[in-house]
Design a protein around this motif. Structure first.
Motif, mmCIF file in Angstrom:
data_model
loop_
_atom_site.group_PDB
_atom_site.id
_atom_site.type_symbol
_atom_site.label_atom_id
_atom_site.label_comp_id
_atom_site.label_asym_id
_atom_site.label_seq_id
_atom_site.Cartn_x
_atom_site.Cartn_y
_atom_site.Cartn_z
ATOM 1 N N GLN A 20 0.369 -0.835 0.035
ATOM 2 C CA GLN A 20 0.523 0.082 -0.084
ATOM 3 C C GLN A 20 1.205 0.682 0.166
ATOM 4 O OE1 GLN A 20 -2.464 -1.750 3.031
ATOM 5 N NE2 GLN A 20 -4.041 -0.440 2.280
ATOM 6 N N PHE A 21 2.256 0.833 0.497
ATOM 7 C CA PHE A 21 2.942 2.546 -0.329
ATOM 8 C C PHE A 21 3.463 2.343 -1.086
ATOM 9 C CE2 PHE A 21 4.291 1.494 5.071
ATOM 10 C CZ PHE A 21 4.259 3.009 5.321
ATOM 11 N N SER A 58 -6.778 2.996 -10.077
ATOM 12 C CA SER A 58 -7.573 2.071 -9.390
ATOM 13 C C SER A 58 -8.100 3.229 -8.206
ATOM 14 C CB SER A 58 -7.178 0.216 -8.800
ATOM 15 O OG SER A 58 -8.112 -0.047 -8.092
ATOM 16 N N TYR A 59 -9.775 3.313 -8.770
ATOM 17 C CA TYR A 59 -10.127 3.005 -7.553
ATOM 18 C C TYR A 59 -10.047 2.217 -5.908
ATOM 19 C CZ TYR A 59 -12.402 7.260 -9.346
ATOM 20 O OH TYR A 59 -12.913 8.745 -10.270
ATOM 21 N N LYS A 60 -10.080 1.032 -6.249
ATOM 22 C CA LYS A 60 -9.740 0.155 -5.004
ATOM 23 C C LYS A 60 -8.768 -0.068 -4.628
ATOM 24 C CE LYS A 60 -12.506 -3.460 -4.703
ATOM 25 N NZ LYS A 60 -13.132 -4.657 -5.171
ATOM 26 N N CYS A 70 -14.230 6.423 -15.049
ATOM 27 C CA CYS A 70 -14.434 5.710 -15.909
ATOM 28 C C CYS A 70 -14.899 4.337 -15.798
ATOM 29 C CB CYS A 70 -13.062 4.372 -17.295
ATOM 30 S SG CYS A 70 -12.085 5.783 -17.086
ATOM 31 N N ARG A 71 -15.748 4.232 -13.846
ATOM 32 C CA ARG A 71 -16.216 2.889 -13.980
ATOM 33 C C ARG A 71 -17.749 2.469 -15.077
ATOM 34 N NH1 ARG A 71 -15.511 3.338 -7.795
ATOM 35 N NH2 ARG A 71 -16.020 5.905 -8.711
ATOM 36 N N SER A 72 -18.239 3.693 -15.493
ATOM 37 C CA SER A 72 -19.630 4.222 -16.113
ATOM 38 C C SER A 72 -19.794 3.172 -17.771
ATOM 39 C CB SER A 72 -20.414 5.277 -16.404
ATOM 40 O OG SER A 72 -19.550 6.036 -17.875
ATOM 41 N N ILE A 73 -18.396 3.014 -18.073
ATOM 42 C CA ILE A 73 -18.383 1.772 -19.542
ATOM 43 C C ILE A 73 -18.134 0.185 -19.430
ATOM 44 C CG2 ILE A 73 -16.424 2.367 -21.009
ATOM 45 C CD1 ILE A 73 -15.019 4.809 -20.791
ATOM 46 N N TYR A 74 -18.634 -0.250 -20.576
ATOM 47 C CA TYR A 74 -18.861 -1.430 -19.612
ATOM 48 C C TYR A 74 -17.135 -2.024 -18.967
ATOM 49 C CZ TYR A 74 -21.382 -6.080 -20.444
ATOM 50 O OH TYR A 74 -21.715 -7.521 -20.162
ATOM 51 N N VAL A 103 -4.625 15.310 -15.850
ATOM 52 C CA VAL A 103 -6.054 14.314 -16.529
ATOM 53 C C VAL A 103 -5.531 12.927 -15.762
ATOM 54 C CG1 VAL A 103 -7.444 13.774 -18.527
ATOM 55 C CG2 VAL A 103 -5.743 15.208 -18.586
ATOM 56 N N PHE A 104 -6.483 13.004 -14.725
ATOM 57 C CA PHE A 104 -6.708 11.187 -14.150
ATOM 58 C C PHE A 104 -8.093 10.560 -14.349
ATOM 59 C CE2 PHE A 104 -4.043 13.580 -11.030
ATOM 60 C CZ PHE A 104 -2.969 13.502 -10.962
ATOM 61 N N PHE A 105 -7.850 9.155 -15.360
ATOM 62 C CA PHE A 105 -8.910 8.483 -15.421
ATOM 63 C C PHE A 105 -8.677 7.244 -14.902
ATOM 64 C CE2 PHE A 105 -7.974 10.451 -19.379
ATOM 65 C CZ PHE A 105 -8.429 10.310 -20.465
ATOM 66 N N GLY A 106 -9.949 7.268 -13.771
ATOM 67 C CA GLY A 106 -9.767 5.926 -13.125
ATOM 68 C C GLY A 106 -11.128 4.682 -13.561
ATOM 69 N N CYS A 107 -10.752 3.367 -12.697
ATOM 70 C CA CYS A 107 -11.705 2.327 -13.190
ATOM 71 C C CYS A 107 -11.471 1.551 -11.550
ATOM 72 C CB CYS A 107 -11.753 1.351 -14.092
ATOM 73 S SG CYS A 107 -9.676 0.673 -14.802
ATOM 74 N N THR A 108 -12.062 0.602 -11.931
ATOM 75 C CA THR A 108 -12.324 -0.355 -10.470
ATOM 76 C C THR A 108 -10.597 -0.937 -10.087
ATOM 77 O OG1 THR A 108 -14.417 -0.706 -11.014
ATOM 78 C CG2 THR A 108 -13.161 -2.375 -9.388
ATOM 79 N N GLY A 109 -10.487 -1.464 -11.309
ATOM 80 C CA GLY A 109 -9.090 -2.314 -10.774
ATOM 81 C C GLY A 109 -7.555 -1.497 -11.278
ATOM 82 N N GLY A 110 -7.857 -0.323 -12.290
ATOM 83 C CA GLY A 110 -6.739 0.491 -12.974
ATOM 84 C C GLY A 110 -6.084 -0.023 -14.018
#
Length: 471
Positions: free
Chosen positions: A326-327, A353-355, A374-378, A434-441
């Motif tokens: 986590q560091f 990754s948000y998680k 980006c989590r609204s994208i399939y 400019v940052f893009f996030g999704c569940t797992g990155g």
């Protein structure tokens, strides 16, 4: 403000004056430059605590008695909440060694100032110790077990807990207890401890160091100030520079105490660790919680300092904590090199990754930019055939582009970023994040970050692309 005006006019006999606020740093104390028509400028200080102000005044008097260059307190308000002191101008040692800090190669002039500064330290520690009534110290008279535990818990609650590191608190406290005993085991080391002896708290005037911000001083080990100065996060001292500065310190120390360099260095490492834990607590509070950029910038550097010390045989769990993945979010984030600031706009594009590590840190200090969810994208990650792939792979790209929703999303992004670049370039700004996030990155955010970098390749900008979850 009125009290400072009265103090200045009474001291200088000026009928009017101009008071200009100075930039605040880590503390809540407020500083002002006061100028008049016929008198030299002075510094006005408004403190938040009477006891802290009285500590500064008493310690400054002790400095003067042993000829340590420091600001002289000239007048104090009746309520002791404000005072005026001599003006040492604005040039700190930290600023003076800027080129060396940025390049890692210090000039002979920079090295001379560093050696001159640390040569004063034994005189401060042992000289002031003989003059100071420690009962005036704020918030306490000596570095004791309670003080050590406060700093260790500062690290635990304001850094570890804030960044979400899962810990075994019983095991961690056991190591804290061991470290506290090591730090406090030798009472014969106790002298005046400056507490925050570092290059930001040294002013340079006429090539001479002047020492400031010592109001937190107390009785404690002389090792602490050496650790504070030589392992300051942004000082960027090489091992060779540190060793030579230790030699200068030990040479002056021999006037007061005899100790071999080998024994000194062996004990010093525990104080380096203790100091780095304490400053990480401060960086967590001032940076991650209060959002002050230069504290955030120092986190990877402090972690690197600790990484060079680890492991400690006596501190097995603490050593294990600093191996925690986590560091990695903080260890791998690199500070933008300000020694060669690009003339063109730099666009910092990152996927995350948000998680896991969450939204990346904007080290530019601008506090702006975009974060796109980006989590609204399939999500192709739902299917086994794509789990081992990333947003860089053709199969994933084809999947995302198949129904067109990602292209609509990106077209909106392109429109916003294009307009932003036009305005920023005209105003000669140098950074946009400019940052893009999704569940797992791994899939959607990576694809979008790559797509934006590709879209911008013909723009007159420098592109810095990073995927925080791809190794």
């Amino acid at each position: 403000m009125q009290s400072l005006q009265s103090l200045y006019q009474q001291y200088t006999k000026e009928k009017k004056c101009q008071i200009t606020p100075l930039a605040q740093s880590g503390s809540n104390r407020r500083y002002y430059r006061i100028t008049g028509d016929n008198s030299p400028s002075l510094i006005g200080v408004v403190g938040m605590s009477v006891d802290e102000n009285r500590a500064f005044v008493a310690i400054s008097q002790a400095f003067a008695e042993v000829n340590i260059p420091a600001p002289k307190v000239l007048a104090i308000s009746d309520d002791a909440m404000s005072y005026i002191q001599t003006d040492l101008a604005d040039n700190t040692l930290f600023d003076t060694i800027y080129q060396g800090r940025q390049s890692g190669s210090f000039s002979s002039q920079e090295l001379a100032l560093l050696h001159k500064t640390i040569a004063y330290l034994p005189d401060i520690q042992f000289g002031v110790d003989k003059r100071l009534d420690y009962s005036v110290c704020y918030p306490q008279a000596r570095l004791d077990r309670r003080n050590v535990w406060f700093d260790l818990n500062y690290f635990k609650y304001c850094f570890l807990k804030i960044i979400g590191v899962e810990i075994d608190e019983i095991a961690l406290d056991k190591d804290f207890e061991t470290l506290a005993k090591i730090i406090l085991q030798n009472r014969d080391e106790e002298v005046f401890m400056y507490r925050d002896f570092q290059s930001r708290n040294v002013m340079i005037k006429d090539d001479c160091p002047y020492f400031i911000d010592f109001q937190g001083g107390r009785k404690g080990s002389f090792y602490y100030d050496v650790a504070s100065f030589l392992w300051q996060a942004k000082a960027n001292f090489s091992e060779d520079v540190r060793n030579k500065l230790i030699d200068t310190y030990l040479e002056r120390l021999q006037r007061y105490k005899t100790i071999s360099k080998a024994d000194f260095i062996e004990r010093l490492k525990y104080f380096v660790l203790f100091r780095q834990l304490q400053v990480l607590g401060a960086y967590g509070l001032r940076g991650l919680i209060e959002k002050k950029p230069h504290f955030i910038e120092s986190i990877p550097l402090a972690l690197a300092n600790i990484g060079q010390l680890m492991p400690f045989e006596e501190l097995p769990y603490l050593s294990e904590v600093f191996d925690n993945k986590q560091f990695d979010c903080y260890k791998r984030d690199k500070i933008i090199n300000r020694s060669n600031q690009p003339a063109r706009l730099q666009v910092q594009i990152e996927s995350f990754s948000y998680k896991k590590c969450g939204i990346p840190i904007d080290y530019s200090g601008n506090g702006g930019g975009y974060v796109f969810d980006c989590r609204s994208i399939y999500n192709p990650g739902r299917y086994a055939e794509y789990k081992h792939l990333t947003g860089r792979d053709k199969k994933v790209k084809d999947f995302l582009l198949a129904n067109g929703e990602v292209q609509v999303f990106l077209n909106n992004v392109y429109s916003l970023i294009t307009k932003h670049i036009e305005v920023y370039s005209k105003r000669r700004f140098t950074h946009l994040s400019v940052f893009f996030g999704c569940t797992g990155g791994q899939h959607r955010s990576v694809f979008c970050a790559e797509s934006l970098a590709e879209y911008l390749k013909d723009f007159d900008v420098d592109i810095k692309l990073k995927h925080n979850e791809l190794f």
